[in-house]
Design a protein around this motif. Sequence first.
Motif, short mmCIF file in Angstrom:
data_model
loop_
_atom_site.label_atom_id
_atom_site.label_comp_id
_atom_site.label_asym_id
_atom_site.label_seq_id
_atom_site.Cartn_x
_atom_site.Cartn_y
_atom_site.Cartn_z
N GLY A 248 0.99 -1.18 -0.09
CA GLY A 248 0.17 0.38 -0.03
C GLY A 248 0.49 1.34 0.20
O GLY A 248 1.95 1.59 -0.03
N TRP A 249 0.44 2.17 -0.39
CA TRP A 249 1.08 4.10 -0.07
C TRP A 249 0.34 4.24 0.45
O TRP A 249 -1.29 4.53 -0.06
N PHE A 250 0.41 4.91 1.05
CA PHE A 250 -0.23 6.16 2.40
C PHE A 250 0.54 7.37 2.22
O PHE A 250 1.29 7.54 1.99
N ARG A 251 -0.40 8.94 2.46
CA ARG A 251 0.48 9.89 2.93
C ARG A 251 -0.33 10.27 3.72
O ARG A 251 -0.24 10.46 4.47
N LEU A 252 1.23 11.14 5.00
CA LEU A 252 0.97 12.09 5.48
C LEU A 252 1.16 14.36 5.49
O LEU A 252 2.60 13.92 4.89
N ALA A 253 0.48 14.10 5.35
CA ALA A 253 0.46 15.75 5.05
C ALA A 253 0.05 16.82 6.42
O ALA A 253 -0.26 16.22 7.70
N PRO A 254 0.75 17.76 6.21
CA PRO A 254 1.20 18.54 8.18
C PRO A 254 -0.27 18.71 8.26
O PRO A 254 -1.09 19.86 7.59
N GLY A 255 -0.23 18.60 9.75
CA GLY A 255 -2.39 18.61 10.08
C GLY A 255 -2.90 17.93 10.18
O GLY A 255 -4.65 18.28 10.31
N LYS A 256 -2.54 16.39 9.20
CA LYS A 256 -3.65 15.29 8.84
C LYS A 256 -3.89 14.53 9.32
O LYS A 256 -2.41 13.72 9.27
N ASP A 257 -4.32 13.21 9.03
CA ASP A 257 -3.89 12.28 9.56
C ASP A 257 -3.23 11.37 8.63
O ASP A 257 -4.16 11.60 7.30
N ARG A 258 -2.85 10.58 8.71
CA ARG A 258 -2.38 9.45 8.12
C ARG A 258 -3.82 8.98 6.85
O ARG A 258 -4.26 8.21 7.32
N GLU A 259 -2.80 9.68 5.46
CA GLU A 259 -4.23 8.44 4.62
C GLU A 259 -3.42 7.20 3.87
O GLU A 259 -2.70 7.61 3.12
N LEU A 260 -5.10 6.30 3.75
CA LEU A 260 -4.39 5.38 2.84
C LEU A 260 -4.17 6.06 1.15
O LEU A 260 -5.92 6.32 1.02
N VAL A 261 -3.62 5.96 0.53
CA VAL A 261 -3.95 6.60 -1.25
C VAL A 261 -4.49 5.76 -1.80
O VAL A 261 -5.06 5.66 -2.69
N ALA A 262 -3.60 4.34 -1.78
CA ALA A 262 -3.41 2.91 -3.31
C ALA A 262 -3.38 1.40 -2.42
O ALA A 262 -1.97 1.60 -1.48
#
Length: 116
Positions: A35-49
């Motif tokens: 899987g690919w996840f992403r983490l942006a400042p001020g946001k929760d970690r998100e599953l991308v694909a």
Amino acid sequence: QVQLVESGGGLVQAGGSLRLSCEASGRTFSNYAMGWFRLAPGKDRELVAAITRNGINTLYADSVKSRFTISREDAKNMVYLQMNSLKPEDTAVYYCKASDGMFDYWGQGTQVTVSS
């Protein structure tokens, strides 16, 4: 365990494309769902694909459907994330994850920055 190394991040203008790569080593790559996840400042970690062990089934976050494509190449121990039509809101650190049903393994992340 498996070691993961991401690459391919960078700075791109809105509307542009990037391809992220994740190279795995240590164990039989085909045993892992990826899987690919992403983490942006001020946001929760998100599953991308995500992609299953056999590569047949994939899953995408609504925010990236029709723009991103996940794929895997087991012969090379690689998983990819093709990102098209990038938006400033896609800016984040992108992480690769391997799962064998018991344990999860993460890479160190690669920064993607999309300028408007």
